[in-house]
Design an enzyme around this catalytic site. Sequence first.
Site, short mmCIF file in Angstrom:
data_model
loop_
_atom_site.label_atom_id
_atom_site.label_comp_id
_atom_site.label_asym_id
_atom_site.label_seq_id
_atom_site.Cartn_x
_atom_site.Cartn_y
_atom_site.Cartn_z
CE1 TYR A 1 -3.08 3.12 1.07
CE2 TYR A 1 -1.62 3.29 2.96
CZ TYR A 1 -2.61 3.81 2.17
OH TYR A 1 -3.15 5.04 2.47
CE LYS B 1 -2.56 7.11 -1.15
NZ LYS B 1 -3.78 7.65 -1.81
#
Length: 543
Positions: free
Chosen positions: A300, A304
């Site tokens: 994740y 990002k």
Amino acid sequence: MLVSAAPTSFFYPPIKRFSAGKYCTKTNLQFAANHPKINAFSSKNEQTHSLFTSCCHPPASQLKAAAAALDPQDGHAGIGILEFFQGKNIFVTGATGLLGKVVVEKLLRSTSVGKIYLLINAKDKEAAFDRLNCEILNSELLACLKEKYGKSFGAFVKAKVIAVVGDICEPKLGMDYESIEAIRKDVNVIIHSAACTTFNERYDLLVDTNVIAPQRVMRFAKTCNKLQLFAHVSTAYVTERREGVILEKPLMMGGEDGKLDVADEISLLLKSSTNTIDATNFFKKLGQHRAEMLGWSTTYQLSKAMGEMVVNEIRGDVPLLIIRPAIIESCHNQPLPGWIQGMRVFDPVVVSYGKGMIPAYFANPHVPLDIIPVDLVANITIAVIAKHGNTHVTAAQPTIYHVASSLQNPVTWFDAFEYLYEYFKEAPLIEGANISRVKFFDDFEEFSKCLRGEIMRHYGANVDRKMVRQCNAKATYVEQLCKMYEFAGFLKPRYHTGNVQKLTEEMSKEEQFNFDVDVKNINWKKYFQEIHVPGLRKYVIDR
């Protein structure tokens, strides 16, 4: 080892659609009866009780009186939040998520915003309207807004909020021609908060949603005639493996050491195929391997970081704000203290501890648990949009805002568990749960041994095979939690919030009151014991 618990030029290949799926959480929003254990705890503190018996805190009448009492000659006119948003049209992705929903509510309640276009993932307009009603308009979060407008609430919302059928993972954002043209003609600000936030999700899905989709939204933004700002919601943990104080600077394409090539990562996924039945496991392992190799703890965080890079790379002359929140949790104050949607990052730990499952934890007790309430993140998002929208200047680099508490008002892991201990020893989530003070470890094997021993000890001497299996299952679950949040338990960086501090200084007293952005105003003991945990019980656990 037992740790003392004492306080102390980017080339983008042709886009191939991955199977991103649908990232929305259906919610059944109804008021829950007060939990008897909450009442038992609250009887010792009348202020706690008041937070959950009024629909708004503070009541609207008190807010008006306090605002009227402010000295209008407070030294400067502020940044002009109300003036900027008057009549402005906003396009929001991720409006059914936690932060997006709070931003929309705050804009409707506290500004004279024009129209708010909400991109909603649905099969058709009817389904989008149903989601708008179910997940946003009928949410408890809008109780203050409904109180403010009364019988005219429906007409007010109909004039302000427009549900747009779309999907950030589709070409043209999945919108029809009519919607595209309306938004291109009207929109002044784009707030992109849609994302997949599952730490260990499949690499292909995270790249599709957190890397390719933001680029798609930015390409659309560049076609909007009146666009003044693009606000991209990222995460503080895009720089999670650095040490020391992290300044609010944009990520460089390629990363600090030049290892990360976004085009190569996408090409890797395009070429990746698996003949195994368990493709999900394959892509999860691939993502974790790439993250660790490139310097991130989770897939994740890597996705990002790549999302920030590509949005900045292709933005051209579009003014870009990047907002990097740390761990977003429940509302601190407005509109409803303790309101939260689903269990966030720290909440599985809170719930497990409240059930007596965490006698030991794998973390450094002195490390700040970098929590930030969602209403502060929403207020900062709105305030920085107004500030930079009023400057009419296109910066050479995007402006970064860390939204974090680790430097200005830190709460450590020890502090958090101490506050939880005081709360749950009086009101455990399970009757008879063994709530004890947590022992901290920095060696995983020693932690695991202590954890399993303490859980087994609670069952007593006469244990059968079924009890042993239950003990092992509980211990394994806690171990997995600790591994998942290891990056936060041993966090090395502290996030500098100089831009938010400067923002606070530039705001008028009235703006500071109506759009609180100062993390120093938070009393963490009160937040955990009187706001967050009771809110978690009311809005999530007791659903």
